[in-house]
Design a protein around this motif. Structure first.
Motif, PDB file in Angstrom:
ATOM      1  N   TYR A  13     -17.422   9.866   4.611  1.00 17.24           N
ATOM      2  CA  TYR A  13     -16.008  10.248   4.673  1.00 17.24           C
ATOM      3  C   TYR A  13     -15.814  11.671   4.164  1.00 17.24           C
ATOM      4  N   ASP A  14     -14.845  12.337   4.757  1.00 11.53           N
ATOM      5  CA  ASP A  14     -14.507  13.688   4.307  1.00 11.53           C
ATOM      6  C   ASP A  14     -13.564  13.651   3.117  1.00 11.53           C
ATOM      7  N   LEU A  15     -12.745  12.573   3.048  1.00 11.30           N
ATOM      8  CA  LEU A  15     -11.757  12.444   1.977  1.00 11.30           C
ATOM      9  C   LEU A  15     -11.484  10.976   1.703  1.00 11.30           C
ATOM     10  N   ALA A  16     -11.025  10.679   0.484  1.00  7.44           N
ATOM     11  CA  ALA A  16     -10.618   9.321   0.131  1.00  7.44           C
ATOM     12  C   ALA A  16      -9.193   9.356  -0.416  1.00  7.44           C
ATOM     13  N   VAL A  17      -8.317   8.539   0.182  1.00  8.68           N
ATOM     14  CA  VAL A  17      -6.945   8.369  -0.309  1.00  8.68           C
ATOM     15  C   VAL A  17      -6.959   7.065  -1.092  1.00  8.68           C
ATOM     16  N   LEU A  18      -6.779   7.153  -2.388  1.00 11.03           N
ATOM     17  CA  LEU A  18      -7.090   6.031  -3.262  1.00 11.03           C
ATOM     18  C   LEU A  18      -5.898   5.597  -4.106  1.00 11.03           C
ATOM     19  N   ASP A  19      -5.458   4.350  -3.860  1.00  9.35           N
ATOM     20  CA  ASP A  19      -4.424   3.751  -4.705  1.00  9.35           C
ATOM     21  C   ASP A  19      -5.108   3.225  -5.964  1.00  9.35           C
ATOM     22  N   ARG A  20      -4.522   3.445  -7.121  1.00  7.33           N
ATOM     23  CA  ARG A  20      -5.160   3.035  -8.374  1.00  7.33           C
ATOM     24  C   ARG A  20      -5.020   1.533  -8.618  1.00  7.33           C
ATOM     25  N   ASP A  21      -3.921   0.959  -8.160  1.00  3.70           N
ATOM     26  CA  ASP A  21      -3.624  -0.443  -8.454  1.00  3.70           C
ATOM     27  C   ASP A  21      -3.996  -1.313  -7.265  1.00  3.70           C
ATOM     28  N   ILE A  22      -5.287  -1.715  -7.199  1.00  3.86           N
ATOM     29  CA  ILE A  22      -5.792  -2.522  -6.088  1.00  3.86           C
ATOM     30  C   ILE A  22      -6.585  -3.706  -6.639  1.00  3.86           C
ATOM     31  N   PRO A  23      -6.731  -4.779  -5.861  1.00  2.00           N
ATOM     32  CA  PRO A  23      -7.526  -5.933  -6.300  1.00  2.00           C
ATOM     33  C   PRO A  23      -9.009  -5.576  -6.381  1.00  2.00           C
ATOM     34  N   GLY A  24      -9.759  -6.398  -7.139  1.00  2.00           N
ATOM     35  CA  GLY A  24     -11.187  -6.151  -7.270  1.00  2.00           C
ATOM     36  C   GLY A  24     -11.423  -4.984  -8.207  1.00  2.00           C
ATOM     37  N   PRO A  25     -12.527  -4.252  -8.029  1.00  2.00           N
ATOM     38  CA  PRO A  25     -12.701  -3.042  -8.827  1.00  2.00           C
ATOM     39  C   PRO A  25     -11.473  -2.150  -8.647  1.00  2.00           C
ATOM     40  N   SER A  26     -10.931  -1.657  -9.745  1.00  2.00           N
ATOM     41  CA  SER A  26      -9.706  -0.857  -9.687  1.00  2.00           C
ATOM     42  C   SER A  26      -9.930   0.450  -8.955  1.00  2.00           C
ATOM     43  N   GLY A  27      -8.827   1.094  -8.616  1.00  2.00           N
ATOM     44  CA  GLY A  27      -8.925   2.406  -7.996  1.00  2.00           C
ATOM     45  C   GLY A  27      -9.639   3.390  -8.905  1.00  2.00           C
ATOM     46  N   ASP A  28      -9.425   3.242 -10.217  1.00  2.00           N
ATOM     47  CA  ASP A  28     -10.112   4.115 -11.175  1.00  2.00           C
ATOM     48  C   ASP A  28     -11.624   3.912 -11.099  1.00  2.00           C
TER      49      ASP A  28
ATOM     50  N   MET B  84     -11.932  15.143  11.026  1.00  2.00           N
ATOM     51  CA  MET B  84     -11.873  14.675   9.644  1.00  2.00           C
ATOM     52  C   MET B  84     -11.812  13.149   9.628  1.00  2.00           C
ATOM     53  N   ARG B  85     -12.596  12.526   8.757  1.00  2.00           N
ATOM     54  CA  ARG B  85     -12.573  11.072   8.616  1.00  2.00           C
ATOM     55  C   ARG B  85     -12.174  10.712   7.187  1.00  2.00           C
ATOM     56  N   VAL B  86     -11.164   9.854   7.065  1.00  2.00           N
ATOM     57  CA  VAL B  86     -10.576   9.535   5.767  1.00  2.00           C
ATOM     58  C   VAL B  86     -10.685   8.038   5.490  1.00  2.00           C
ATOM     59  N   LEU B  87     -10.942   7.693   4.231  1.00  2.00           N
ATOM     60  CA  LEU B  87     -10.892   6.294   3.802  1.00  2.00           C
ATOM     61  C   LEU B  87      -9.587   6.080   3.037  1.00  2.00           C
ATOM     62  N   ILE B  88      -8.781   5.120   3.503  1.00  2.00           N
ATOM     63  CA  ILE B  88      -7.524   4.782   2.837  1.00  2.00           C
ATOM     64  C   ILE B  88      -7.748   3.497   2.047  1.00  2.00           C
ATOM     65  N   VAL B  89      -7.630   3.582   0.733  1.00  2.00           N
ATOM     66  CA  VAL B  89      -7.797   2.418  -0.127  1.00  2.00           C
ATOM     67  C   VAL B  89      -6.416   2.027  -0.636  1.00  2.00           C
ATOM     68  N   GLU B  90      -5.849   0.999  -0.012  1.00  2.00           N
ATOM     69  CA  GLU B  90      -4.459   0.613  -0.272  1.00  2.00           C
ATOM     70  C   GLU B  90      -4.303  -0.875   0.011  1.00  2.00           C
TER      71      GLU B  90
ATOM     72  N   ILE C  21      -6.639  12.749  12.690  1.00  2.00           N
ATOM     73  CA  ILE C  21      -7.419  12.440  11.500  1.00  2.00           C
ATOM     74  C   ILE C  21      -7.838  10.964  11.585  1.00  2.00           C
ATOM     75  N   ALA C  22      -9.120  10.711  11.709  1.00  2.00           N
ATOM     76  CA  ALA C  22      -9.614   9.337  11.782  1.00  2.00           C
ATOM     77  C   ALA C  22      -9.498   8.694  10.408  1.00  2.00           C
TER      78      ALA C  22
END
Length: 230
Positions: free
Chosen positions: A45-60, A1-7, A25-26
């Motif tokens: 990616y198989d999954l994305a872990v996404l924080d909503r409050d991030i710089p640039g384009p928002s997590g939303d 499994m490969r995951v993208l962590i947006v934090e 889990i990569a």
């Protein structure tokens, strides 16, 4: 499994990444919305872990882009907001699950594995034609057993052509199905992408140009223009 962590909290992101790696889990890290979109454009990616409050384009906004891409990547929203209204808005954006900070790594791992299992039941079939093997779920392409690295757009175009099983697909239809609604119908994007895709797949050429009609996968039946210019 490969995951993208947006934090955007580096210590938290690195701790999560290291913890996931211990669970086989990569994980890649994006500290802002721009980086997240760049990584999503070049990696599968198989999954994305996404924080909503991030710089640039928002997590939303990143969530909207993931959903709009049609990749089917499940989204787990990670946020400090625990109000029902916040969670409801996240699900409306396309989130598949929600985890409130602070959280236990073990719970995150369980939720990720549950999402991966759920996605597995919806996996599209692997497509095979003329020595090509295209896996829509893993977003992988092999030709005669050789892995072929493609961009997201090249993969999208090839997926449409392979699904046609040798039938001719017009440039207009490719533009409609592999690009978004804002694509310019007078652009050379289709011809350029098909030409690059043909070269990525290598010789003998597999994508045939049917003059004045469109493109198809050459299954060894019929004639067509297979030069490298599209």
């Amino acid at each position: 499994m490969r995951v993208l962590i947006v934090e955007d909290e580096p210590y938290l992101a690195e701790a999560v990444r290291d913890g996931l790696r211990l669970e086989a889990i990569a994980a890649d890290i994006a500290g802002d919305g721009h980086t997240a979109l760049e990584l999503l454009a070049v990696n599968s990616y198989d999954l994305a872990v996404l924080d909503r409050d991030i710089p640039g384009p928002s997590g939303d906004e990143v969530a909207r882009r993931i959903v709009a891409s049609g990749s089917g990547v499940p989204i787990l929203m990670l946020t400090a907001a625990d109000r029902i209204d916040d969670k409801a808005s996240g699900f409306e954006l396309g989130a598949d699950d929600y985890l409130t900070k602070p959280f236990e790594l073990r719970e995150l791992v369980m939720r990720l594995r549950a999402l991966d299992r759920r996605r597995g039941h919806l996996r599209p079939p692997v497509l095979e034609i003329a020595g090509l093997r295209l896996d829509p779920f893993r977003r992988e392409v092999f030709r005669d057993g050789r892995y072929v690295a493609l961009t997201r757009k090249q993969f999208a175009v090839l997926e449409v052509l392979v699904a046609a099983e040798g039938g001719v697909i017009s440039a207009e239809e490719l533009l409609e199905r592999a690009w978004d609604e804002n694509a310019d119908p007078f652009t050379n994007a289709v011809r350029i992408t098909v030409s690059a895709l043909r070269k990525r797949l290598g010789e003998p050429w597999l994508i045939t140009t049917v003059p004045g009609v469109g493109y198809r996968i050459d299954t060894g039946e019929g004639d067509g223009d297979v030069d490298g210019d599209g």
